[in-house]
Write an enzyme that holds these catalytic residues in place. Sequence first.
Site: not given
Ligand code: FMN
Length: 403
Positions: A109, A132, A158, A167, A255, A279, A310
């Site tokens: 990330s 980001y 992203t 949130r 993404k 996300h 995802d």
């Molecule tokens: C705690 C947390 C932090 C996340 N941080 C980022 C991030 O820094 N960058 C990003 O592109 N997506 C981030 N995401 C989204 C994930 O990359 C991903 O799209 C998502 O978790 C997929 O869904 P799932 O948790 O149901 O597998 C984050 C998700 C979670 C749960």
Amino acid sequence: MRLGEALSIGDIERLAKRRLPRVVYEGIASGVEDERGLVRNETEFHRHRLVPRAFADVTEREQTASLFGQTYASPFGISPTGIAGIFRRDAELMLARAASEARVPFVMSGASMVSIERVAQIDPANTWFQLYAARDAKISDDFLRRARDTGLGALVLTVDNPVSPKRERDVRNGFRLPPKLAPLDMLEALLHLPWVIDYLRHGGMPIMETWAPYAAPGAGAAEVARFFRTQSPSIQTWRDLDGFRRSWPGKLVVKGIMRPSDAVRCAEHGVDGIVISNHGGKALDRAPAPIEILPHIKAAVGERLAVMLDSGVRRGSDIVVARCLGADFVFIGRATLYGVAATGLAGASRVLDILREEIDTTLGLIGCPRFDALGPDFILNRAAEPTVSPAPPDRQSRLVERI
Ligand SMILES: Cc1cc2nc3c(=O)[nH]c(=O)nc-3n(C[C@H](O)[C@H](O)[C@H](O)COP(=O)(O)O)c2cc1C
């Protein structure tokens, strides 16, 4: 329950829940607003039924997958999850190692606590960098330079958070950087001493090393986090995408794409792959589940770029369903985060093992020995259900007589 007894991602989540203070666990589990999107991501996977084929020779089963000229041991990788260091110190390093050992890609990330340079020491080619984009374009340029200099395998931009999502659970919980817990939640945290000790032993909230070079010299963890918030989220346009395409020579992935027309446009702008993603239900609550939109996007772009997905993946069979509906590759976010939060490297590795084993079993049960041979014919197509024609009139009258 111990890690070795964990059979499913649900079990791993329970282990993570046990180790983390409630507020911290909910920082992973939560979504946005009413959290309907979060629920939808999983329920939409369950709407699909896999129809098994009989008498197939499934003695040998194969789930390797090729992507961007690499062959991975399994058709899934680890999505970027920012601030993972809150859940366990140096979690990003453990995720990178677990992915490297399992021979699946890891997306680090852009909001990592561990710097690009430290993560890259593990397996740079296997690590992709998620950006980001910063409001100050010079910072984004420097991120690209660092990712290039350290030899990271791909750039993931992203785009699903142009403004801060609402949130609500996190706001109520005081889950932010640094976390601000209510007195009762602080007491509750004391029930999770191993996490508290790990957190405090290193001086509280870890610093976002990735962003530290751009904040004021000597800035502490809270100041760096505040600086990050002045730069992200940022609004990006197709022209910015062109800029990233020009400056990044390697594979470029976007993404957070959810519209077929945007996917086509990505291909036209020279993007190598997209991740259909909402996300994990942490951006727009009313967004469709990626699995719903996948067939439409695949139909629009065909083979012009890699179509990845995802959000909501909790079972190997979800990954099989995604492949049947057109995904070239699948990513998981929370699952590995729960694993690493629960027991570190071993937990993250266990998650990858569980999913690999579940894919293998599913391939066997549906009678398809090769993951890359999966297609829509394995999915129950309700739209094509034949209408049962009524019995011929003479038979009908005989039936009535008998009744
Ligand atoms: C705690 C947390 C932090 C996340 N941080 C980022 C991030 O820094 N960058 C990003 O592109 N997506 C981030 N995401 C989204 C994930 O990359 C991903 O799209 C998502 O978790 C997929 O869904 P799932 O948790 O149901 O597998 C984050 C998700 C979670 C749960």
